[in-house]
Design a protein around this motif. Structure first.
Motif, PDB file in Angstrom:
ATOM      1  N   ARG A 191       1.040  -1.153   0.090  1.00  0.00           N
ATOM      2  CA  ARG A 191      -0.187   0.439   0.234  1.00  0.00           C
ATOM      3  C   ARG A 191       1.282   1.343  -0.177  1.00  0.00           C
ATOM      4  O   ARG A 191       2.127   1.658   0.768  1.00  0.00           O
ATOM      5  N   SER A 192       0.113   2.131  -0.555  1.00  0.00           N
ATOM      6  CA  SER A 192       0.856   3.707  -0.995  1.00  0.00           C
ATOM      7  C   SER A 192       0.383   4.828  -0.440  1.00  0.00           C
ATOM      8  O   SER A 192      -1.091   4.356  -0.883  1.00  0.00           O
ATOM      9  N   ALA A 193       1.107   6.144   0.011  1.00  0.00           N
ATOM     10  CA  ALA A 193      -0.248   7.133  -0.527  1.00  0.00           C
ATOM     11  C   ALA A 193       0.765   8.206  -0.676  1.00  0.00           C
ATOM     12  O   ALA A 193       2.010   8.167  -0.271  1.00  0.00           O
ATOM     13  N   LEU A 194       0.264   9.554  -1.342  1.00  0.00           N
ATOM     14  CA  LEU A 194       1.732  10.466  -1.672  1.00  0.00           C
ATOM     15  C   LEU A 194       1.174  11.242  -0.659  1.00  0.00           C
ATOM     16  O   LEU A 194      -0.249  11.745  -0.661  1.00  0.00           O
ATOM     17  N   LEU A 195       1.267  12.553  -0.002  1.00  0.00           N
ATOM     18  CA  LEU A 195       1.037  12.685   1.571  1.00  0.00           C
ATOM     19  C   LEU A 195       1.806  14.631   0.812  1.00  0.00           C
ATOM     20  O   LEU A 195       3.129  14.616   0.208  1.00  0.00           O
ATOM     21  N   VAL A 196       0.904  15.832   0.804  1.00  0.00           N
ATOM     22  CA  VAL A 196       1.302  17.000   0.824  1.00  0.00           C
ATOM     23  C   VAL A 196       0.761  17.986   2.197  1.00  0.00           C
ATOM     24  O   VAL A 196      -0.029  17.492   3.229  1.00  0.00           O
ATOM     25  N   ARG A 197       1.711  18.955   2.103  1.00  0.00           N
ATOM     26  CA  ARG A 197       1.643  19.880   3.916  1.00  0.00           C
ATOM     27  C   ARG A 197       0.787  20.617   3.089  1.00  0.00           C
ATOM     28  O   ARG A 197       0.730  21.539   2.063  1.00  0.00           O
ATOM     29  N   ARG A 198      -0.132  20.856   4.001  1.00  0.00           N
ATOM     30  CA  ARG A 198      -1.636  21.971   4.288  1.00  0.00           C
ATOM     31  C   ARG A 198      -1.379  22.808   4.771  1.00  0.00           C
ATOM     32  O   ARG A 198      -0.323  22.290   5.688  1.00  0.00           O
ATOM     33  N   GLU A 199      -2.087  23.810   5.603  1.00  0.00           N
ATOM     34  CA  GLU A 199      -2.041  25.112   6.289  1.00  0.00           C
ATOM     35  C   GLU A 199      -1.983  23.929   7.836  1.00  0.00           C
ATOM     36  O   GLU A 199      -2.739  23.071   7.894  1.00  0.00           O
ATOM     37  N   ILE A 257       8.406  19.184  -1.489  1.00  0.00           N
ATOM     38  CA  ILE A 257       6.396  19.237  -1.563  1.00  0.00           C
ATOM     39  C   ILE A 257       5.545  18.561  -1.062  1.00  0.00           C
ATOM     40  O   ILE A 257       4.515  18.543  -0.899  1.00  0.00           O
ATOM     41  N   GLY A 258       6.132  17.433  -0.776  1.00  0.00           N
ATOM     42  CA  GLY A 258       5.470  15.766  -0.804  1.00  0.00           C
ATOM     43  C   GLY A 258       7.092  15.224  -0.421  1.00  0.00           C
ATOM     44  O   GLY A 258       7.823  14.890  -0.331  1.00  0.00           O
ATOM     45  N   ALA A 259       5.343  13.822  -0.133  1.00  0.00           N
ATOM     46  CA  ALA A 259       6.260  12.829   0.392  1.00  0.00           C
ATOM     47  C   ALA A 259       5.962  11.224  -0.266  1.00  0.00           C
ATOM     48  O   ALA A 259       4.012  11.376   0.173  1.00  0.00           O
ATOM     49  N   VAL A 260       5.995  10.257  -0.510  1.00  0.00           N
ATOM     50  CA  VAL A 260       5.415   8.884  -1.254  1.00  0.00           C
ATOM     51  C   VAL A 260       5.923   8.029   0.377  1.00  0.00           C
ATOM     52  O   VAL A 260       7.050   7.892   0.408  1.00  0.00           O
ATOM     53  N   VAL A 261       4.518   7.678   0.644  1.00  0.00           N
ATOM     54  CA  VAL A 261       5.369   6.654   1.955  1.00  0.00           C
ATOM     55  C   VAL A 261       4.504   5.487   1.155  1.00  0.00           C
ATOM     56  O   VAL A 261       3.723   5.241   0.392  1.00  0.00           O
ATOM     57  N   ALA A 262       5.405   4.227   1.359  1.00  0.00           N
ATOM     58  CA  ALA A 262       5.313   2.266   1.073  1.00  0.00           C
ATOM     59  C   ALA A 262       5.943   1.720   2.093  1.00  0.00           C
ATOM     60  O   ALA A 262       6.357   1.565   2.536  1.00  0.00           O
ATOM     61  N   ASP A 263       4.454   1.129   2.070  1.00  0.00           N
ATOM     62  CA  ASP A 263       4.970  -0.407   2.825  1.00  0.00           C
ATOM     63  C   ASP A 263       5.531  -1.966   1.823  1.00  0.00           C
ATOM     64  O   ASP A 263       4.415  -1.595   1.304  1.00  0.00           O
ATOM     65  N   VAL A 264       6.640  -2.404   2.077  1.00  0.00           N
ATOM     66  CA  VAL A 264       6.561  -3.249   0.923  1.00  0.00           C
ATOM     67  C   VAL A 264       7.178  -4.509   2.749  1.00  0.00           C
ATOM     68  O   VAL A 264       7.596  -4.512   3.344  1.00  0.00           O
ATOM     69  N   PRO A 265       7.342  -5.250   1.712  1.00  0.00           N
ATOM     70  CA  PRO A 265       7.154  -6.490   2.626  1.00  0.00           C
ATOM     71  C   PRO A 265       8.759  -7.125   3.126  1.00  0.00           C
ATOM     72  O   PRO A 265       9.189  -7.560   3.297  1.00  0.00           O
ATOM     73  N   ASP A 266       9.562  -6.778   1.411  1.00  0.00           N
ATOM     74  CA  ASP A 266      11.121  -6.604   1.736  1.00  0.00           C
ATOM     75  C   ASP A 266      12.162  -5.165   1.713  1.00  0.00           C
ATOM     76  O   ASP A 266      11.944  -4.518   0.776  1.00  0.00           O
ATOM     77  N   GLN A 267      13.175  -5.466   2.510  1.00  0.00           N
ATOM     78  CA  GLN A 267      13.868  -3.869   2.300  1.00  0.00           C
ATOM     79  C   GLN A 267      14.695  -3.713   1.453  1.00  0.00           C
ATOM     80  O   GLN A 267      15.426  -4.812   0.541  1.00  0.00           O
ATOM     81  N   ALA A 268      14.134  -2.851   0.604  1.00  0.00           N
ATOM     82  CA  ALA A 268      15.058  -2.404  -0.972  1.00  0.00           C
ATOM     83  C   ALA A 268      16.511  -1.655  -0.601  1.00  0.00           C
ATOM     84  O   ALA A 268      17.005  -1.321   0.294  1.00  0.00           O
ATOM     85  N   LEU A 269      17.187  -2.108  -1.873  1.00  0.00           N
ATOM     86  CA  LEU A 269      18.262  -1.913  -1.478  1.00  0.00           C
ATOM     87  C   LEU A 269      18.962   0.452  -1.499  1.00  0.00           C
ATOM     88  O   LEU A 269      17.885   0.345  -2.118  1.00  0.00           O
ATOM     89  N   PRO A 270      19.004   0.536  -0.942  1.00  0.00           N
ATOM     90  CA  PRO A 270      19.775   2.072  -0.637  1.00  0.00           C
ATOM     91  C   PRO A 270      19.792   2.989  -3.479  1.00  0.00           C
ATOM     92  O   PRO A 270      19.088   3.445  -2.705  1.00  0.00           O
ATOM     93  N   ASP A 271      20.173   2.095  -2.866  1.00  0.00           N
ATOM     94  CA  ASP A 271      21.052   2.907  -5.185  1.00  0.00           C
ATOM     95  C   ASP A 271      19.631   2.277  -5.446  1.00  0.00           C
ATOM     96  O   ASP A 271      18.915   3.595  -6.230  1.00  0.00           O
ATOM     97  N   ASP A 272      18.799   1.735  -5.008  1.00  0.00           N
ATOM     98  CA  ASP A 272      17.241   1.892  -6.318  1.00  0.00           C
ATOM     99  C   ASP A 272      16.365   2.519  -5.415  1.00  0.00           C
ATOM    100  O   ASP A 272      16.043   2.906  -6.649  1.00  0.00           O
ATOM    101  N   LEU A 273      16.298   3.026  -4.403  1.00  0.00           N
ATOM    102  CA  LEU A 273      15.883   3.874  -3.400  1.00  0.00           C
ATOM    103  C   LEU A 273      16.102   5.263  -4.091  1.00  0.00           C
ATOM    104  O   LEU A 273      15.270   6.066  -4.199  1.00  0.00           O
ATOM    105  N   ASN A 274      17.193   5.452  -3.911  1.00  0.00           N
ATOM    106  CA  ASN A 274      18.003   6.638  -4.610  1.00  0.00           C
ATOM    107  C   ASN A 274      17.608   7.363  -6.253  1.00  0.00           C
ATOM    108  O   ASN A 274      17.321   7.848  -6.064  1.00  0.00           O
ATOM    109  N   GLU A 275      16.999   5.965  -7.029  1.00  0.00           N
ATOM    110  CA  GLU A 275      17.758   6.262  -8.925  1.00  0.00           C
ATOM    111  C   GLU A 275      15.871   6.692  -7.993  1.00  0.00           C
ATOM    112  O   GLU A 275      15.457   7.092  -9.484  1.00  0.00           O
TER     113      GLU A 275
END
Length: 501
Positions: A191-199, A257-275
C-alpha cells in the motif's frame, strides 16, 4: 523657475542694489539644462546644481533672497532621482551652500532674523524634495504592479499550454496517482500514499493505493517521514509484520513539496531507492505546478463569488427594493379594488424575489472556515437557513482532526449548501437533518427533510445537475432518494470503502 526669479527681482528693483548673482544663477541653470540633455537624472546632478545655486544665493544675500524659490527645482529633482535619501541630501547641501556663501561674502554668519527666514525656506526645500520622492515611489509601484501582472499572465498562459499537452492535465490527484504508479512499478508495494503539506503543517494524502483506512494519519509525526522530508533523501525503517516502510521525498530544487509513503514486504536497496526518488523529481515539479494552479483557481473562484454577491446586493436587489416602495405608494394612493389587488400581488412577489436574492448573496458569501472545518461550517450554514426558513435543525457532526484536501472540502460544502437551500426553497418541510462524517480520505454528508418529497417538487433539476457535477469532479457518489422521514434525502459519499456511521 529662473523666469519666476527674474520676475520677482524686477518687481523689487527699487530695493535691490546688486544684480550679479542673477547672472550667476542663470549660468547655473544653463549648465543644469545642458547636463540634463547629456545624461539621465541622478542624485549627483541634482546635488551639484543645488550646491552651486545655494552658494550663489548665499554670496548674494540679502539681495539674492528673491532667488530662494530656484532652490526648489534641484530639491524636486533630487527627490525624483534619489527618493527620500535624495530629498534629505539636497536639503543638507542647500543649508551648507547658503552658509558657505554667506561666510565667503561677509566673513560672518547670518543674523538670527535672516537665519529664521532661511530655516523656513529649507523646510520648504525638504518638503518639495519629499513630494518628488513620493511621486517617483508611486510611479515605481505602478510599474512594478504592471510587471507582476504581465509576469502572472505569461505564467498562466504557459500553464494553460502545458496543461493541454499533459495527458492528465494539471489535476493534482491524477498526477499524484501517476507518481504512485511509477513507485509501484519499481517496488513491490502493498500500500502507498502520496502526502503533501497543508495549512498548519499537517500532511494529508493526495492519493492512495491499497488502503484508505487512515493508515497515514499523523504522518507528520512519523520519524521516518520527518527524516526523509528534512534530509531530502529516501528513508526506511522496519514496520513489524507489514515488512518495511519506505519514504521517498518529492523534491523541487532544494525544497521538499511532498513524500511518497509505501509499505513493502522486503527491504529495498539504498541505490534502488535513490534512483526511484530521482525518477519522481519530474513528477514532483508537475505536481507542485498543479497544486499552485489549484490554489490560484480557488482564490479566483472565491473572489468571483464575493464580487457577484456585491453586484447582486448593490445592484438588482436595491433596484427591486426601490420598486417595492413605489408599489407601496401605489397601494396607499389607489381607491380601485382591482388595482389594489394587483398591486398587493405584485408587492408579495417583489418581496419573495428580494428575499431570494438576499439568500443568494448569503450563499455566495458563505465560505469554508479554515479553522472550524467542513462539518462546523456546514452546521453554521444549516442553522442560519433554519432560522430564516423557520426549520427545526437536527445536526450530527463527526469530524476527525485530519482534513480533506481544500478543493474537496470546498466541493462537499457547496453540495451540502445546495441541498439545504433546496429544502428551504421547495420542500415545505418542518424539520431538517444534516449529518456530516469526515474521516480522511473518506467523507459522507446527508441532508434530509420531512417535506413533500421528490414527486411534488418543481421539474427544474438545474441545482441537482450542479450537485452531480461537483460530486463527479472529486470522485464522490451522489444519492437522491425518498427519506424515511417522509421527505427527500440527499447524500454524497467520498471513498470507495465508506460505510455510513
Amino acid at each position: 523657475m529662473l523666469a519666476l526669479v527674474v520676475a520677482l527681482t524686477g518687481s523689487a528693483s527699487n530695493i535691490v542694489d546688486d544684480w550679479w548673482w542673477l547672472g550667476a544663477l542663470a549660468l547655473v541653470a544653463l549648465a543644469a539644462a545642458v547636463a540634463e540633455r547629456m545624461q539621465p537624472p541622478s542624485r549627483l546632478r541634482a546635488a551639484a546644481e543645488m550646491a552651486l545655486a545655494s552658494i550663489v544665493v548665499g554670496l548674494g544675500f540679502p539681495d539674492a533672497y528673491l532667488a530662494l524659490p530656484y532652490l526648489l527645482l534641484p530639491a524636486f529633482a533630487g527627490g525624483l532621482a534619489g527618493g527620500a535619501v535624495g530629498a534629505i541630501i539636497t536639503t543638507i547641501i542647500a543649508a551648507l551652500g547658503l552658509a558657505a556663501g554667506d561666510i565667503l561674502a561677509r566673513n560672518a554668519l547670518l543674523d538670527l532674523g535672516s537665519m529664521g527666514s532661511l530655516a523656513a525656506w529649507l523646510v520648504i526645500v525638504f518638503v518639495t524634495g519629499a513630494i518628488g520622492a513620493w511621486l517617483i515611489r508611486q510611479e515605481n509601484a505602478q510599474a512594478a504592479d504592471s510587471e507582476r501582472y504581465a509576469a502572472a499572465y505569461r505564467l498562466l498562459s504557459e500553464l494553460r499550454v502545458v496543461s493541454r499537452r499533459l495527458s492528465g492535465g494539471l489535476d493534482p490527484v491524477t498526477l499524484a496517482e501517476g507518481i504512485l504508479d511509477r513507485v509501484g512499478a519499481g517496488l513491490d508495494v502493498r500500500r502507498s500514499a502520496l502526502l503533501v503539506r497543508r495549512e498548519g503543517g499537517v500532511l494529508f494524502p493526495l492519493a492512495e493505493r491499497g488502503g484508505d483506512d487512515g493508515w497515514v494519519a499523523g504522518a507528520e509525526r512519523d520519524p521516518v517521514v520527518l527524516d526523509a522530508w528534512t534530509n531530502e533523501v529516501p528513508a526506511w525503517a522496519p514496520a513489524g509484520r507489514r515488512g518495511h516502510r519506505v519514504v521517498l521525498p518529492l523534491r523541487v530544487g532544494s525544497r521538499t513539496i511532498g513524500a511518497v509513503v509505501a509499505d513493502v514486504p522486503d527491504q529495498a536497496l539504498p541505490d534502488d531507492l535513490n534512483e526511484l526518488a530521482r525518477s519522481t523529481d519530474e513528477g514532483a515539479v508537475r505536481l507542485e505546478t498543479a497544486l499552485l494552479f489549484d490554489e490560484v483557481r480557488e482564490l479566483a473562484t472565491r473572489e468571483e463569488r464575493q464580487r457577484l454577491a456585491r453586484e447582486i446586493h448593490d445592484g438588482i436587489a436595491q433596484e427591486l427594493a426601490s420598486l417595492g416602495y413605489l408599489v407601496d405608494d401605489l397601494l396607499a394612493r389607489t381607491t380601485n379594488a382591482d388595482t389594489a389587488s394587483l398591486a398587493t400581488t405584485l408587492r408579495r412577489e417583489l418581496t419573495r424575489i428580494v428575499t431570494e436574492l438576499r439568500h443568494s448573496v448569503f450563499d455566495l458569501r458563505s465560505d469554508l472556515d479554515r479553522e472550524a472545518g467542513l462539518g462546523d461550517t456546514l452546521a453554521g450554514y444549516a442553522r442560519q437557513i433554519g432560522t430564516q426558513a423557520k426549520l427545526k435543525v437536527h445536526l450530527s457532526n463527526q469530524e476527525a482532526q485530519e482534513r480533506l484536501r481544500p478543493e474537496v472540502e470546498a466541493e462537499l460544502l457547496r453540495i451540502g449548501q445546495e441541498a439545504i437551500t433546496n429544502v428551504r426553497k421547495h420542500a415545505k418541510a418542518r424539520n431538517l437533518w444534516v449529518t456530516v462524517n469526515v474521516n480522511p480520505p473518506s467523507a459522507h454528508i446527508r441532508v434530509a427533510d420531512d417535506g413533500i418529497g421528490l414527486r411534488q417538487r418543481p421539474s427544474n433539476h438545474y441545482g441537482l445537475d450542479i450537485m452531480a457535477e461537483r460530486a463527479k469532479r472529486i470522485g464522490a457518489t451522489l444519492m437522491i432518494e425518498d427519506a424515511p422521514e417522509g421527505g427527500t434525502a440527499v447524500g454524497v459519499s467520498l471513498g470507495p470503502d465508506y460505510e455510513e456511521g
